[in-house]
Structures are given as structure tokens and as C-alpha cells.
Design an enzyme around this catalytic site. Structure first.
Site, PDB file in Angstrom:
ATOM      1  N   TRP A 130       0.881  -1.106  -0.008  1.00  0.00           N
ATOM      2  CA  TRP A 130       0.156   0.211  -0.060  1.00  0.00           C
ATOM      3  C   TRP A 130       0.944   1.206   0.048  1.00  0.00           C
ATOM      4  O   TRP A 130       1.836   1.383   0.799  1.00  0.00           O
ATOM      5  CB  TRP A 130      -0.880  -0.010   1.179  1.00  0.00           C
ATOM      6  CG  TRP A 130      -1.907   1.076   1.443  1.00  0.00           C
ATOM      7  CD1 TRP A 130      -2.524   1.845   0.501  1.00  0.00           C
ATOM      8  CD2 TRP A 130      -1.864   1.698   2.578  1.00  0.00           C
ATOM      9  NE1 TRP A 130      -3.271   2.741   0.929  1.00  0.00           N
ATOM     10  CE2 TRP A 130      -3.231   2.764   2.451  1.00  0.00           C
ATOM     11  CE3 TRP A 130      -1.653   1.799   4.097  1.00  0.00           C
ATOM     12  CZ2 TRP A 130      -3.704   3.839   3.266  1.00  0.00           C
ATOM     13  CZ3 TRP A 130      -2.116   2.668   4.768  1.00  0.00           C
ATOM     14  CH2 TRP A 130      -3.034   3.596   4.593  1.00  0.00           C
ATOM     15  N   ASP A 211      -0.406  -5.512   9.560  1.00  0.00           N
ATOM     16  CA  ASP A 211      -1.688  -4.315   8.858  1.00  0.00           C
ATOM     17  C   ASP A 211      -2.803  -5.164   8.612  1.00  0.00           C
ATOM     18  O   ASP A 211      -2.678  -5.972   7.743  1.00  0.00           O
ATOM     19  CB  ASP A 211      -1.222  -3.805   7.524  1.00  0.00           C
ATOM     20  CG  ASP A 211      -2.200  -2.619   7.361  1.00  0.00           C
ATOM     21  OD1 ASP A 211      -3.210  -2.425   7.836  1.00  0.00           O
ATOM     22  OD2 ASP A 211      -1.599  -1.622   6.465  1.00  0.00           O
ATOM     23  N   LYS A 246     -13.452  -1.030   6.672  1.00  0.00           N
ATOM     24  CA  LYS A 246     -13.951  -1.649   5.611  1.00  0.00           C
ATOM     25  C   LYS A 246     -14.928  -2.602   6.343  1.00  0.00           C
ATOM     26  O   LYS A 246     -15.936  -2.509   5.825  1.00  0.00           O
ATOM     27  CB  LYS A 246     -12.827  -2.478   5.004  1.00  0.00           C
ATOM     28  CG  LYS A 246     -11.785  -1.907   3.909  1.00  0.00           C
ATOM     29  CD  LYS A 246     -10.961  -0.770   4.640  1.00  0.00           C
ATOM     30  CE  LYS A 246     -10.331  -0.137   3.470  1.00  0.00           C
ATOM     31  NZ  LYS A 246      -9.227   1.016   3.934  1.00  0.00           N
TER      32      LYS A 246
END
Length: 397
Positions: A130, A211, A246
Site C-alpha cells: 500500500w 496491517d 472496511k
């Protein structure tokens, strides 16, 4: 002050969304930004969230500050979710968890904490990763290096390269790992590979920093925590940055957590004391609403059941869009085998589309894709999938 200062470049993903919003073409499609969208192209408020918010509105009596570390019930709920109910990390009190402003804030707080005590450590991220990982840890003062991860020719994990690179990382350095639904590739490690990485971390004494932004978007809430469980079992010091953006759809509530896992309860207590000092000089106290909502849902059986059903529906929709994209590209006669898209997990995929194709999609068809060809499958719908597949076929001619 600003006369001789050049404007900063736009964020590669959020800047793309700003351009998308300005686009007046009714057929425009955004496959760039990392948010879930339903089949109508909207980012919905989950029904379980609506129900929890209604109850909070009726019962809440104060808007006073939360503690620096956030609400204790929230931290407990986060730990049960990311470790599992009976994990030794919880029963032995080996973890310190604080409420952070989103997954990004969790990463930054963790980075600041590590840099405070090991300023010469280097942070290692996967190739690719990312994009904001580089910015977050760079801003925290670290030098950034990469370890091998994705093989673009094979469209798959290059595990041998990954293990070779991880085996060379010095003790005390930090290794950022995607616990599930790797962003941007969508390619994950299997259970046996995660065990090997956890064993290597214990052997080499580098610090794993997981993460964990997409729990529940891979195979399920319980299944997706496998990597975390392996590092917990290894008994090493490690970090987990988690997020409810999310899987709860709480994007604008900035609801995340940073958890520091240690070998003993005493060390976890020390870690918590220093987490608080890092937070105090940054944002001082976390936002409350999203954490209260998530805690109520996780701690209320009926709401938790509703959440798991809604999360499964989101996960299934993305899987169906993967299948539809592969079938649609084949129907349009696009050359190549795109079956790898169906094997990936989570919202993202490395499509294999070149930057030239990405540019043509935007210029000719108003389809917005991040450079490098990463696409968000949730941006596809039953109403735009045929249009996208035809546009890709035209762009690749």
C-alpha cells in the site's frame, strides 16, 4: 510564506478520486479508491451500524473526552476479534490495545512508538505494498526498504524470494506484513507459509508489524486472523494495526486500533504507558463514536450476528465481481489468462494492465484505475461490468 513553495503532488489514490468527482460523464467508473461499494455503486451504512447508533443516541449521556487510550471495552472487543476469544495473548494479558484514528493512525502511532526507542531501525515493506506505508513510516523517521513478495510474470506470490529477503533482515528492524487481503495485489500467504514466516521472525528477532485492515474480507472473520495467531503463538514482540473502516463500513468515523503484543503482562503494561505518551502529543484523545458503535455490535449477540451476515454479503459480492470480470474479459476476446483474478482475495487485484492501458481507460472510457493496474473489485457492478470489459478490450488492442 507560500510564495516560493511549490504545491505538493496529489495523493496517487485520493487525488484520482478528486478527478473522478469532477468528471461529468455519466458512465464514469472508479476502480481506484479503496472503499467498498454495493451493486448500486454506493458505500452503504450497515444495518447493524444503524441499529447500534440508534441505541447509542438514546442512551448516551455525555460527550466528554475518552481516556488517552480510548474506551477499555473497545480495546477488549478489538482483542477478542483479532486474536479469538480464548487466545493466550488475552488470558495472559500480553497485549496493550488503544483506540487509534483509523488504521492509518494506528500505523503511525505504532511507528512513532518504535522510532522513539529504536531510531536506527529500518522498516521493510513488501514489493509492492500500500503506497501510504512508505509515507507513514517515512514521516515517522524511518528509512524504508523492500522485501520480495509478488511475481508479476506469474501473477502470484514469490514466497522463495520473500523468505530469502526476510532471512537477511537484521534483528530489531521492522517488517510490515499484510495479515490478509494484500493491498494492492490480492495475493496472500497460505497457512503453512504464515507458520514459516512466524518461525523466521522468532529466529531472526526482527519485529513483525501486521496491517490488519480487511479482517472478514478474505475467507471470514475467524479464518482471516490466522497470521495473527501464528505470531502470537511464537511468543515474539509484534504489532497489529487494525481497522473497522472496511468490515464495519465506518470509513468516516476513523475507527482503528494499535495493539502491541509482548511476551509478558509486565512488558505489555510498559508498552501501554509509552503508547499513551505518543498519543498525548499527537491527537491526545481518540474519537468516540465509531468505537462505541463497533463495541456495541461486537458485544451484542443479535447485532454481531447481523454484522457477520452483512460482512459475508460484502465478501460474496466481491467474489462474484471477480468471476464476472474474468468471464467478461473472455467474452470480449481479451487475450491472456485472467483466472488469477479469481484466486486473489479481498477488494484489490493487480490486473496486469499496463500504465498505457490504464491511461487509455481513463482518457477514452472515463474509467479510473491507479497507476500500475491495481483495481478495486468493489467498484464493479452488474450494471457497469460489461462496459468495463469492453473498454478494457478496446484499450488493449
Amino acid at each position: 510564506m507560500w510564495k516560493s513553495i511549490q504545491p505538493a503532488p496529489p495523493d496517487s489514490i485520493l487525488g484520482l478520486t478528486e478527478e473522478f468527482k469532477k468528471d461529468q460523464n455519466p458512465q464514469k467508473v472508479n476502480l481506484g479508491v479503496g472503499v467498498y461499494k454495493d451493486d448500486d455503486g454506493n458505500t452503504p451504512v450497515l444495518s447493524c451500524v444503524k441499529a447500534a447508533e440508534k441505541e447509542l443516541l438514546e442512551k448516551q449521556t455525555s460527550k466528554s473526552y475518552l481516556p488517552i487510550s480510548g474506551d477499555a471495552a473497545y480495546a477488549a472487543a478489538v482483542q477478542r476479534l483479532i486474536f479469538g476469544e480464548d487466545n493466550d495473548v488475552i488470558t495472559a494479558k500480553r497485549a496493550a490495545t488503544i483506540h487509534a484514528p483509523g488504521g492509518t493512525g494506528a500505523l503511525r502511532v505504532g511507528g512513532d512508538l518504535i522510532h522513539k526507542f529504536t531510531p536506527d531501525a529500518r522498516v521493510w515493506v513488501s514489493s509492492p505494498t500500500w503506497a501510504n506505508h512508505n509515507g507513514i513510516f517515512g514521516a515517522a523517521g524511518f528509512e524504508i526498504s523492500q522485501y520480495g513478495y509478488y511475481n508479476p510474470e506469474q501473477k502470484s506470490l514469490d514466497f522463495d524470494k520473500m523468505m530469502t529477503d526476510l532471512g537477511k533482515i537484521p534483528a530489531g528492524d521492522v517488517v510490515v506484513l499484510h495479515a490478509c487481503c494484500h493491498n494492492p495485489s490480492g495475493v496472500d500467504l497460505d497457512s503453512g507459509q504464515w507458520k514459516k514466516v512466524a518461525d523466521l521472525a522468532a529466529e531472526k528477532a526482527w519485529i513483525p508489524f501486521l496491517d490488519f485492515a480487511y479482517q472478514g474480507f478474505g475467507d471470514g472473520v475467524d479464518e482471516d486472523r490466522f497470521a495473527v495467531e501464528q505470531f502470537a503463538a511464537a511468543g515474539v514482540d509484534f504489532f497489529v494495526a487494525s481497522s473497522f473502516s472496511k468490515n464495519f463500513g465506518l470509513y468516516n468515523e476513523r475507527t482503528g486500533a494499535i495493539t502491541v503484543i509482548t511476551p509478558t503482562a509486565e512488558e505489555a503494561s510498559v508498552a501501554m504507558s509509552h503508547l499513551k505518551t505518543v498519543v498525548r502529543t499527537n491527537y491526545s484523545n481518540p474519537p468516540a463514536h465509531g468505537g462505541l458503535v463497533a463495541t456495541m455490535i461486537l458485544d451484542t449477540p443479535d447485532l454481531r450476528k447481523m454484522w457477520l451476515e452483512e460482512l459475508a454479503a460484502m465478501r460474496d459480492r466481491i467474489v462474484n465481481m471477480r468471476k464476472s470480470l474474468v468471464a467478461g474479459l473472455a467474452a470480449q476476446g481479451v487475450e491472456g489468462d485472467f483466472s488469477f483474478i479469481e484466486k486473489q482475495r479481498g477488494m484489490f487485484s493487480f490486473s496486469g494492465w499496463s500504465d498505457d492501458v490504464v491511461s487509455r481507460l481513463r482518457k477514452d472510457s472515463n474509467i479510473y484505475v491507479v497507476g500500475g493496474g491495481r483495481i478495486n473489485l468493489a467498484g464493479l457492478t452488474t450494471s457497469n461490468i460489461e462496459y468495463v470489459c469492453k473498454a478494457v478490450a478496446d484499450a488493449m488492442k
